[in-house]
Write a protein that holds these residues in place. Structure first.
Motif, PDB file in Angstrom:
ATOM      1  N   TRP A   1       6.191   1.464   7.568  1.00 56.36           N
ATOM      2  CA  TRP A   1       4.975   1.185   6.810  1.00 56.36           C
ATOM      3  C   TRP A   1       5.275   0.372   5.549  1.00 56.36           C
ATOM      4  N   GLY A   2       6.530   0.367   5.134  1.00 51.81           N
ATOM      5  CA  GLY A   2       6.930  -0.251   3.875  1.00 51.81           C
ATOM      6  C   GLY A   2       7.626   0.767   2.993  1.00 51.81           C
TER       7      GLY A   2
ATOM      8  N   PRO B   1       3.869   9.489  -3.594  1.00 49.19           N
ATOM      9  CA  PRO B   1       4.608  10.018  -4.743  1.00 49.19           C
ATOM     10  C   PRO B   1       6.116  10.119  -4.536  1.00 49.19           C
ATOM     11  N   THR B   2       6.571  10.102  -3.282  1.00 48.64           N
ATOM     12  CA  THR B   2       8.003  10.260  -3.005  1.00 48.64           C
ATOM     13  C   THR B   2       8.447   9.270  -1.931  1.00 48.64           C
ATOM     14  N   TYR B   3       9.747   9.013  -1.895  1.00 51.92           N
ATOM     15  CA  TYR B   3      10.305   8.133  -0.869  1.00 51.92           C
ATOM     16  C   TYR B   3      10.603   8.951   0.376  1.00 51.92           C
ATOM     17  N   ASP B   4      10.102   8.475   1.520  1.00 49.98           N
ATOM     18  CA  ASP B   4      10.345   9.124   2.802  1.00 49.98           C
ATOM     19  C   ASP B   4      10.791   8.052   3.787  1.00 49.98           C
TER      20      ASP B   4
ATOM     21  N   GLY C   1       6.250   4.892  -4.876  1.00 53.94           N
ATOM     22  CA  GLY C   1       5.974   4.187  -6.132  1.00 53.94           C
ATOM     23  C   GLY C   1       4.730   4.639  -6.863  1.00 53.94           C
ATOM     24  N   ALA C   2       4.225   5.824  -6.599  1.00 61.14           N
ATOM     25  CA  ALA C   2       2.964   6.272  -7.202  1.00 61.14           C
ATOM     26  C   ALA C   2       3.025   6.325  -8.725  1.00 61.14           C
ATOM     27  N   ASP C   3       4.134   6.816  -9.268  1.00 62.01           N
ATOM     28  CA  ASP C   3       4.241   6.897 -10.728  1.00 62.01           C
ATOM     29  C   ASP C   3       4.234   5.508 -11.359  1.00 62.01           C
TER      30      ASP C   3
ATOM     31  N   ARG D   1       0.806  -1.215   0.000  1.00 67.42           N
ATOM     32  CA  ARG D   1       0.000   0.000   0.000  1.00 67.42           C
ATOM     33  C   ARG D   1       0.842   1.269   0.000  1.00 67.42           C
ATOM     34  N   THR D   2       1.794   1.366   0.914  1.00 67.19           N
ATOM     35  CA  THR D   2       2.609   2.579   1.016  1.00 67.19           C
ATOM     36  C   THR D   2       3.446   2.777  -0.243  1.00 67.19           C
ATOM     37  N   ARG D   3       3.942   1.691  -0.775  1.00 63.74           N
ATOM     38  CA  ARG D   3       4.723   1.783  -2.015  1.00 63.74           C
ATOM     39  C   ARG D   3       3.896   2.361  -3.154  1.00 63.74           C
ATOM     40  N   ASP D   4       2.670   1.870  -3.320  1.00 62.80           N
ATOM     41  CA  ASP D   4       1.876   2.211  -4.496  1.00 62.80           C
ATOM     42  C   ASP D   4       1.252   3.595  -4.447  1.00 62.80           C
ATOM     43  N   PHE D   5       0.955   4.113  -3.257  1.00 61.36           N
ATOM     44  CA  PHE D   5       0.130   5.315  -3.176  1.00 61.36           C
ATOM     45  C   PHE D   5       0.903   6.588  -2.837  1.00 61.36           C
TER      46      PHE D   5
END
Length: 387
Positions: free
Chosen positions: A116-117, A107-110, A121-123, A101-105
């Motif tokens: 959370w994971g 827009p940036t890596y934090d 990976g939003a793009d 979920r966190t990967r897919d939704f």
């Protein structure tokens, strides 16, 4: 022992009966597709509208529902209830089950949220939607070109991000309690640039917030200020602060409002409906050119025009309009009920009775309540006997 077995069997029987009567109209099914972009199999929950099998020539908008497993049941039920009242468009629902979920939704890596994971990976997920999922749904189901993206919390953030980065991909976006605070409100950098440099935006946004407070609320309020500052031509939005709802229930409370508000934003205006059938047809022809597919004049708009003609005692025009709706929506029981009103007003009671019998027959197939139709038929029978 025997009585215990009987009790269990009765319980199972009652449970089965309850499940039969509680079934939402339409058809739900499980589907999936392999994603090369995400390097994994993605499971889907699909719901086809109640009338999907009744009119095989009709194509439907598609609602792409994020956090699919969590939201599927209440969204299907809410949409169906609004469909029965003609307060929302029938849609195919494609609910996407989560894997990361966190990967897919986001827009940036934090790195602060690594518990959370992996994020950012939003793009990539948008590529999956655009290049794999949407083509798959278009190929296997009867769809038109109108697509809605719906998300809550992090997936609400994703819905807003999709609107800003690929505004042509979806024609409407629902964002319930969107996590606009993500990564120090990084989305606002792009939002400012997007709205400042967009003169036309043929899109709709429903956005809401519950009683979350803190960063959730402040980011939401900041985004509303941005929307008020920049309103591109053709862009419509509706915002709602539902303070009686918590973070976990804003999607549950918000979807019915979003469905109704979306329909209102697309509905033929009252002043055009009052001009009659020709004006309504012209409006929907313009809508067809705008969205790139042929849109049939809405049942609700045409039906309203018919009753306006009936109130004005232009009975011939009313019958013509109601007949037009029967032709466009032959599977819809209510269309025959309305035509019966027109025929009865013209004194054609036997023809009106035939329409009411048809309405009742269609209502069983359509699976809609028909007590009012039966009462209407009884009144016609009494009038015929009196005559």
């Amino acid at each position: 022992m025997f009585n215990h077995v009987i009790a269990i069997l009765l319980f199972l029987l009652l449970a089965n009966i309850t499940s039969v009567y509680a079934k939402v109209r339409g058809e739900s099914k499980i589907d999936s597709l392999p994603s090369k972009i995400l390097a994994e199999q993605r499971e889907l929950l699909i719901h086809l509208p109640n009338n999907y099998q009744l009119n095989t020539e009709l194509d439907y908008p598609v609602l792409y529902l994020l956090d699919g497993q969590r939201n599927f049941n209440h969204v299907v039920g809410s949409l169906d209830l609004h469909n029965q009242d003609n307060n929302a468009h029938e849609m195919i629902i494609v609910a996407i089950k989560n894997t990361h979920r966190t990967r897919d939704f986001t827009p940036t890596y934090d790195e602060s949220y690594n518990e959370w994971g992996i994020s950012g990976g939003a793009d990539n997920f948008l590529d999956f939607l655009e290049q794999e999922l949407i083509p798959y749904i278009n190929k296997n189901y009867r769809t038109n070109k109108f697509k809605v993206l719906s998300g809550h919390s992090l997936s609400g953030l994703f819905a807003v991000y999709a609107m800003q980065t690929r505004p042509e991909l979806f024609q409407a976006h629902f964002a319930f309690s969107p996590s606009l605070w993500w990564h120090n409100k990084v989305i606002f950098q792009e939002a400012e640039h997007f709205f400042a440099n967009t003169s036309k935006l043929n899109s709709y946004l429903y956005i809401n917030m519950g009683n979350e407070g803190g960063m959730m609320l402040s980011a939401y309020q900041q985004y509303l200020q941005l929307l008020k500052k920049h309103t591109p031509e053709g862009f419509r939005y509706h915002e709602s602060l539902v303070e009686q709802e918590g973070h976990n229930t804003t999607a549950l409370a918000g979807h019915p409002k979003a469905f109704h508000s979306l329909q209102q934003s697309l509905q033929c205006p009252k002043e055009i409906i009052e001009q009659g059938l020709v004006a309504i047809e012209q409006f929907y022809q313009q809508q067809s050119e705008l969205y790139g597919y042929q849109i049939t004049p809405s049942y609700r708009a045409v039906n309203h025009a018919g009753y306006i003609a009936l109130e004005k005692k232009d009975i011939e025009k009313a019958i013509e309009i109601f007949t037009y709706n029967v032709k466009n929506y032959p599977y819809k029981a209510d269309s025959y009920d309305s035509l019966a009103d027109g025929l009865a007003a013209d004194g054609q009671l036997n023809k009106a009775l035939n329409m009411m019998n048809t309405a009742i027959e269609k209502s069983v197939i359509e699976n809609v309540e028909n007590n009012s139709f039966k009462h209407h038929r009884d009144n016609l029978l009494n009038r015929i006997k009196e005559r």
